[in-house]
Design a protein around this motif. Structure first.
Motif, PDB file in Angstrom:
ATOM      1  N   ALA A  35       1.361   6.824  -1.807  1.00 26.38           N
ATOM      2  CA  ALA A  35       0.236   6.391  -1.146  1.00 26.38           C
ATOM      3  C   ALA A  35       0.188   8.185  -0.743  1.00 26.38           C
ATOM      4  N   ASP A  36      -1.184   8.567  -0.322  1.00 28.56           N
ATOM      5  CA  ASP A  36      -1.449  10.034   0.516  1.00 28.56           C
ATOM      6  C   ASP A  36      -0.708   9.832   1.846  1.00 28.56           C
ATOM      7  N   ASP A  37      -0.483   8.784   2.650  1.00 33.42           N
ATOM      8  CA  ASP A  37      -0.445   7.948   4.085  1.00 33.42           C
ATOM      9  C   ASP A  37       1.103   7.261   4.587  1.00 33.42           C
ATOM     10  N   TYR A  38       1.688   7.843   2.941  1.00 33.23           N
ATOM     11  CA  TYR A  38       3.391   7.172   2.831  1.00 33.23           C
ATOM     12  C   TYR A  38       4.005   6.877   3.794  1.00 33.23           C
ATOM     13  N   ASP A  39       4.311   8.081   4.603  1.00 34.07           N
ATOM     14  CA  ASP A  39       5.005   8.337   6.118  1.00 34.07           C
ATOM     15  C   ASP A  39       4.552   7.815   7.231  1.00 34.07           C
ATOM     16  N   LYS A  40       2.918   7.468   6.993  1.00 33.01           N
ATOM     17  CA  LYS A  40       2.839   5.938   8.310  1.00 33.01           C
ATOM     18  C   LYS A  40       3.247   4.492   8.262  1.00 33.01           C
ATOM     19  N   LYS A  41       2.592   4.472   6.534  1.00 30.49           N
ATOM     20  CA  LYS A  41       2.946   2.762   5.900  1.00 30.49           C
ATOM     21  C   LYS A  41       4.220   2.763   5.759  1.00 30.49           C
ATOM     22  N   LEU A  42       5.567   3.448   5.731  1.00 29.69           N
ATOM     23  CA  LEU A  42       6.889   3.257   5.265  1.00 29.69           C
ATOM     24  C   LEU A  42       7.443   2.704   6.766  1.00 29.69           C
ATOM     25  N   THR A  43       6.546   3.614   7.686  1.00 33.06           N
ATOM     26  CA  THR A  43       7.081   2.765   8.585  1.00 33.06           C
ATOM     27  C   THR A  43       6.629   1.444   9.349  1.00 33.06           C
ATOM     28  N   HIS A  44       6.291   1.057   8.549  1.00 36.89           N
ATOM     29  CA  HIS A  44       4.999  -0.679   8.745  1.00 36.89           C
ATOM     30  C   HIS A  44       5.375  -0.623   8.492  1.00 36.89           C
ATOM     31  N   TYR A  45       6.117  -1.150   6.589  1.00 36.05           N
ATOM     32  CA  TYR A  45       6.947  -0.866   5.887  1.00 36.05           C
ATOM     33  C   TYR A  45       8.214  -2.077   5.752  1.00 36.05           C
ATOM     34  N   GLN A  46       9.176  -0.888   6.762  1.00 36.00           N
ATOM     35  CA  GLN A  46      10.027  -0.739   7.242  1.00 36.00           C
ATOM     36  C   GLN A  46       9.686  -2.170   8.313  1.00 36.00           C
TER      37      GLN A  46
ATOM     38  N   GLY B 248       0.845  -1.256  -0.165  1.00 36.77           N
ATOM     39  CA  GLY B 248       0.085   0.175   0.634  1.00 36.77           C
ATOM     40  C   GLY B 248       0.766   1.521   0.189  1.00 36.77           C
ATOM     41  N   LEU B 249       2.056   1.509  -0.266  1.00 38.88           N
ATOM     42  CA  LEU B 249       3.258   2.638  -0.417  1.00 38.88           C
ATOM     43  C   LEU B 249       3.075   3.260  -1.421  1.00 38.88           C
ATOM     44  N   ILE B 250       2.506   2.726  -2.585  1.00 38.20           N
ATOM     45  CA  ILE B 250       2.290   2.643  -3.750  1.00 38.20           C
ATOM     46  C   ILE B 250       1.077   2.957  -4.659  1.00 38.20           C
ATOM     47  N   ARG B 251       0.549   3.425  -5.261  1.00 36.19           N
ATOM     48  CA  ARG B 251      -0.492   3.602  -5.987  1.00 36.19           C
ATOM     49  C   ARG B 251      -0.448   2.399  -7.094  1.00 36.19           C
TER      50      ARG B 251
END
Length: 91
Positions: free
Chosen positions: A67-78, A58-61
């Motif tokens: 994505a609009d909430d990229y920063d939030k999802k990035l920490t979860h992805y890392q 969900g990081l990239i559309r």
């Protein structure tokens, strides 16, 4: 009730705007990854392997932009990548 004259035998292709289907019958995929600033060869859905993982997370559309909430999802992805045991190199 009858339709307009001349349209009775006309068949439609089912494509929007009358566009023809690709020659091979399958969808046309880009040669390179559609993620921003990536020049790697596309593997699936128009993304290279690392960006495909980010797309599924969900990081990239689907148009390749963040994505609009990229920063939030990035920490979860890392965190997910760290638990998984390593990251793939993003081109």
């Amino acid at each position: 009730m009858a339709g307009k004259k001349g349209e009775a035998g006309k068949q439609t292709t089912g494509h929007a705007g009358g566009a023809a289907a690709p020659a091979g019958g399958g969808p046309v995929t880009p040669e390179h990854c559609i993620a921003e600033a990536c020049k790697a060869k596309a593997a699936r859905f128009g993304f290279c392997a690392p960006h495909l993982d980010q797309y599924k997370f969900g990081l990239i559309r689907k148009d390749g932009k963040p994505a609009d909430d990229y920063d939030k999802k990035l920490t979860h992805y890392q965190d997910y990548v760290a638990r998984r045991g390593g990251a793939r190199k993003v081109a």
